[in-house]
Motif scaffolding. Sequence first.
Motif, short mmCIF file in Angstrom:
data_model
loop_
_atom_site.label_atom_id
_atom_site.label_comp_id
_atom_site.label_asym_id
_atom_site.label_seq_id
_atom_site.Cartn_x
_atom_site.Cartn_y
_atom_site.Cartn_z
N GLU A 42 0.23 10.67 0.39
CA GLU A 42 -0.61 11.59 -0.37
C GLU A 42 -2.04 11.08 -0.49
N CYS A 43 -2.19 9.76 -0.56
CA CYS A 43 -3.52 9.15 -0.68
C CYS A 43 -4.17 8.91 0.68
N LEU A 44 -3.50 9.32 1.76
CA LEU A 44 -4.00 9.12 3.13
C LEU A 44 -4.33 7.66 3.39
N ALA A 45 -3.47 6.79 2.93
CA ALA A 45 -3.72 5.35 3.08
C ALA A 45 -3.50 4.91 4.51
N GLU A 46 -4.41 4.10 5.00
CA GLU A 46 -4.25 3.47 6.31
C GLU A 46 -3.34 2.25 6.20
N ARG A 93 -9.42 2.78 6.18
CA ARG A 93 -9.54 2.05 7.45
C ARG A 93 -10.49 0.86 7.33
N ALA A 94 -11.47 0.99 6.42
CA ALA A 94 -12.44 -0.09 6.21
C ALA A 94 -11.96 -1.10 5.17
N ASN A 95 -10.69 -1.02 4.80
CA ASN A 95 -10.09 -1.93 3.82
C ASN A 95 -10.69 -1.78 2.42
N ARG A 96 -11.15 -0.59 2.10
CA ARG A 96 -11.59 -0.29 0.74
C ARG A 96 -10.41 0.25 -0.06
N VAL A 97 -10.31 -0.19 -1.31
CA VAL A 97 -9.25 0.30 -2.19
C VAL A 97 -9.66 1.68 -2.71
N THR A 98 -9.02 2.70 -2.18
CA THR A 98 -9.36 4.07 -2.59
C THR A 98 -8.54 4.53 -3.79
N PHE A 99 -7.32 4.01 -3.93
CA PHE A 99 -6.46 4.32 -5.08
C PHE A 99 -5.62 3.10 -5.42
N SER A 100 -5.26 2.99 -6.68
CA SER A 100 -4.28 1.99 -7.10
C SER A 100 -3.31 2.67 -8.05
N ARG A 101 -2.03 2.35 -7.90
CA ARG A 101 -1.00 3.01 -8.69
C ARG A 101 -0.01 1.98 -9.24
N CYS A 102 0.32 2.10 -10.52
CA CYS A 102 1.43 1.33 -11.09
C CYS A 102 2.69 2.16 -10.87
N LEU A 103 3.60 1.66 -10.06
CA LEU A 103 4.80 2.42 -9.72
C LEU A 103 5.95 2.17 -10.67
N SER A 104 5.96 1.04 -11.35
CA SER A 104 7.06 0.80 -12.27
C SER A 104 6.71 -0.31 -13.25
N LEU A 130 7.05 5.27 -3.36
CA LEU A 130 5.90 4.46 -2.95
C LEU A 130 5.30 5.00 -1.65
N VAL A 131 6.15 5.24 -0.66
CA VAL A 131 5.67 5.74 0.63
C VAL A 131 5.07 7.14 0.47
N LYS A 132 5.68 7.96 -0.36
CA LYS A 132 5.17 9.31 -0.62
C LYS A 132 3.76 9.24 -1.21
N GLU A 144 7.06 -7.12 -16.44
CA GLU A 144 6.69 -6.96 -15.03
C GLU A 144 6.16 -5.56 -14.76
N GLU A 145 5.13 -5.51 -13.95
CA GLU A 145 4.62 -4.25 -13.41
C GLU A 145 4.48 -4.39 -11.90
N PHE A 146 4.74 -3.29 -11.20
CA PHE A 146 4.62 -3.29 -9.74
C PHE A 146 3.56 -2.27 -9.36
N TRP A 147 2.53 -2.73 -8.66
CA TRP A 147 1.40 -1.88 -8.26
C TRP A 147 1.31 -1.81 -6.74
N VAL A 148 0.73 -0.73 -6.27
CA VAL A 148 0.41 -0.61 -4.85
C VAL A 148 -1.05 -0.20 -4.73
N LEU A 149 -1.78 -0.90 -3.88
CA LEU A 149 -3.17 -0.58 -3.58
C LEU A 149 -3.23 0.18 -2.27
N MET A 150 -3.90 1.34 -2.27
CA MET A 150 -4.06 2.15 -1.07
C MET A 150 -5.42 1.84 -0.44
N LEU A 151 -5.41 1.48 0.83
CA LEU A 151 -6.64 1.08 1.50
C LEU A 151 -7.04 2.05 2.59
#
Length: 235
Positions: A174-178, A143-154, A168-170, A134-141
């Motif tokens: 840091e990525c200024l995600a909307e 305002r225009a719903n563009r994926v600016t960063f993606s991170r594997c958190l665990s 995750l929230v930190k 298992e891997e857990f990822w978060v996509l940072m979007l």
Amino acid sequence: MEQMPFTSVRIADLSGQEKPREKALALGIRSLSDAELVAIIFGGGLPGMSVVDMARQILADNDNRVDRLASMSMTEVMARYKGVGPAKAVSLAAAFELGRRNREQRAANEDPVIRSSDDVVNLMAPKLESIEWEEFWVLMLSRANRVTFSRCLSQGGTVATLVDVKLLVKRAIECLAESIILVHNHPSGNAMPSGPDDALTQKIKDAAALVDIKVLDHIIIARHRSYSYRDEGRL
């Protein structure tokens, strides 16, 4: 009378119309069937059986689904199919891996716009659908719903992975995600969320809301299936 030994029927031994290499050169690689593509990778068949027929039988055993063959390990392919030794198994795995990297790199070279859960699955499935942990990822979007960063958190075992919600929230800040989209995989092939999945989703949603970041979706990717919390009305 001494019997002549059977030899493997190679691509070079086929008749002109049966040669997939010549067909590809004349008509383009897309003109080839799945079996012909596999035949080119294998190069040779079984005693008394052409490599194309061998490829057809292997694909038929997988319901003619290339994705099922791609999900098999090299060891499994060698154990399951007579005539597929290390050279053929490695060549087949290399072809599938090259295709996966192509899809992944094409997606990585642009900031994709997320319009639906299908967009997320298309983006993340190449990374997650075939791995056995298992891997857990978060996509940072944006305002225009563009994926600016993606991170594997665990990364975890075959049944679970731990996620540090504060981290995750930190990272999102840091990525200024909307907004963010959560993605993880189920190596079992069952895409349905578990009780811990539900609890983690709510915990992350509540934590992100404290800093005005929306959780747009949580998507679970299994081998050939996916589950979207948003599509199911749960976010």
